[in-house]
Scaffold this motif. Structure first.
Motif, PDB file in Angstrom:
ATOM      1  N   GLN A 168     -56.949 -13.052 -49.795  1.00 47.33           N
ATOM      2  CA  GLN A 168     -56.594 -14.146 -48.882  1.00 47.33           C
ATOM      3  C   GLN A 168     -57.687 -14.208 -47.827  1.00 47.33           C
ATOM      4  O   GLN A 168     -57.999 -13.206 -47.191  1.00 47.33           O
ATOM      5  N   TYR A 169     -58.300 -15.378 -47.666  1.00 41.24           N
ATOM      6  CA  TYR A 169     -59.373 -15.537 -46.699  1.00 41.24           C
ATOM      7  C   TYR A 169     -59.084 -16.769 -45.859  1.00 41.24           C
ATOM      8  O   TYR A 169     -58.993 -17.871 -46.401  1.00 41.24           O
ATOM      9  N   THR A 174     -56.258 -18.831 -47.194  1.00 35.94           N
ATOM     10  CA  THR A 174     -56.443 -19.495 -48.483  1.00 35.94           C
ATOM     11  C   THR A 174     -56.770 -18.457 -49.546  1.00 35.94           C
ATOM     12  O   THR A 174     -57.449 -17.470 -49.277  1.00 35.94           O
ATOM     13  N   ARG A 175     -56.317 -18.702 -50.781  1.00 34.84           N
ATOM     14  CA  ARG A 175     -56.663 -17.809 -51.879  1.00 34.84           C
ATOM     15  C   ARG A 175     -58.149 -17.940 -52.164  1.00 34.84           C
ATOM     16  O   ARG A 175     -58.700 -19.040 -52.225  1.00 34.84           O
ATOM     17  N   ALA A 176     -58.810 -16.813 -52.345  1.00 36.90           N
ATOM     18  CA  ALA A 176     -60.240 -16.797 -52.628  1.00 36.90           C
ATOM     19  C   ALA A 176     -60.545 -15.606 -53.523  1.00 36.90           C
ATOM     20  O   ALA A 176     -59.658 -14.802 -53.840  1.00 36.90           O
ATOM     21  N   TYR A 236     -64.058 -19.842 -53.837  1.00 35.61           N
ATOM     22  CA  TYR A 236     -62.665 -20.284 -53.784  1.00 35.61           C
ATOM     23  C   TYR A 236     -62.083 -20.615 -55.148  1.00 35.61           C
ATOM     24  O   TYR A 236     -60.880 -20.845 -55.272  1.00 35.61           O
ATOM     25  N   GLU A 237     -62.913 -20.640 -56.171  1.00 34.63           N
ATOM     26  CA  GLU A 237     -62.397 -20.858 -57.517  1.00 34.63           C
ATOM     27  C   GLU A 237     -63.313 -20.197 -58.526  1.00 34.63           C
ATOM     28  O   GLU A 237     -64.496 -19.982 -58.274  1.00 34.63           O
ATOM     29  N   LYS A 256     -59.156 -10.910 -56.156  1.00 38.95           N
ATOM     30  CA  LYS A 256     -58.423 -12.002 -55.499  1.00 38.95           C
ATOM     31  C   LYS A 256     -58.029 -11.537 -54.099  1.00 38.95           C
ATOM     32  O   LYS A 256     -57.506 -10.445 -53.928  1.00 38.95           O
TER      33      LYS A 256
END
Length: 197
Positions: A181-182, A185-187, A153-154, A179
């Motif tokens: 969307q999972y 959430t951005r992942a 996630y980061e 990058k």
């Protein structure tokens, strides 16, 4: 007699129409369910290993972090060379200075760096700390390459943007991320490993 034939033909046509409509509806509903299940459109690289000659970095030079001393360091021997660990970073020594590096595959440490996150993928437990993946081997933790499809996630602050075949990815420690969307959430998904040549 004509009335019976008309009734028979009309009844047959009615049955054919119902059958056709039911078939069309079942086709339409199966297509719809497939579309609903797809939540993310992804570009993926065709191979896990990408030669470094195909990778173009957006910044022409990489920022090198070096310090004169590394207090409270732990010495790690790997393939006959000394590396140093302190303050959640790994260093190598060059010309009297210590240069921050990503640890090599196969490094083993007895304690994980602070702020690690556990990631489960394909029935395997990874530990991710500052962009480095570890697995537990007996009583130590070994630096490994993650499997394609692993999601974080980061990214570490010093990741690099790279271009491969006209597409932009993120790179840290020779691991390529995309990058995505999972679950809303951005992942970042692991999509390849750069082969340094």
């Amino acid at each position: 007699m004509k009335t019976h034939i008309k009734a028979y033909v009309l009844a047959s046509l009615f049955m054919v129409a119902l059958t056709t409509q039911a078939t069309a509806q079942s086709r339409r509903s199966s297509t719809t369910s497939k579309t609903v299940k797809t939540t993310t459109v992804k570009r993926t690289t065709t191979s896990k290993r990408i030669p470094s000659t195909k990778v173009t970095y957006k910044k022409p030079t990489k920022k090198v972090i070096s310090v004169r001393t590394v207090p409270n360091r732990t010495v790690i021997k790997h393939n006959g060379q000394n590396y140093y660990y302190a303050n959640n970073k790994y260093y190598t020594q060059s010309r009297g200075r210590y240069i921050a590096i990503a640890p090599k595959i196969g490094f083993r440490v007895s304690v994980l760096p602070a702020n690690y996150r556990r990631i489960q993928f394909n029935n395997r437990n990874y530990y991710n700390a500052q962009g480095i993946f570890y697995i537990q081997v007996n009583n130590v933790y070994e630096v490994v390459e993650p499997e394609i499809g692993t999601i974080v996630y980061e990214l570490p602050n010093d990741y690099e943007k790279v271009v491969i075949d006209g597409l932009t990815y993120y790179e840290y420690a020779n691991i390529l991320y995309e990058k995505i969307q999972y679950n809303g959430t951005r992942a970042y998904e692991v999509v390849g490993i750069i082969d340094v040549q």
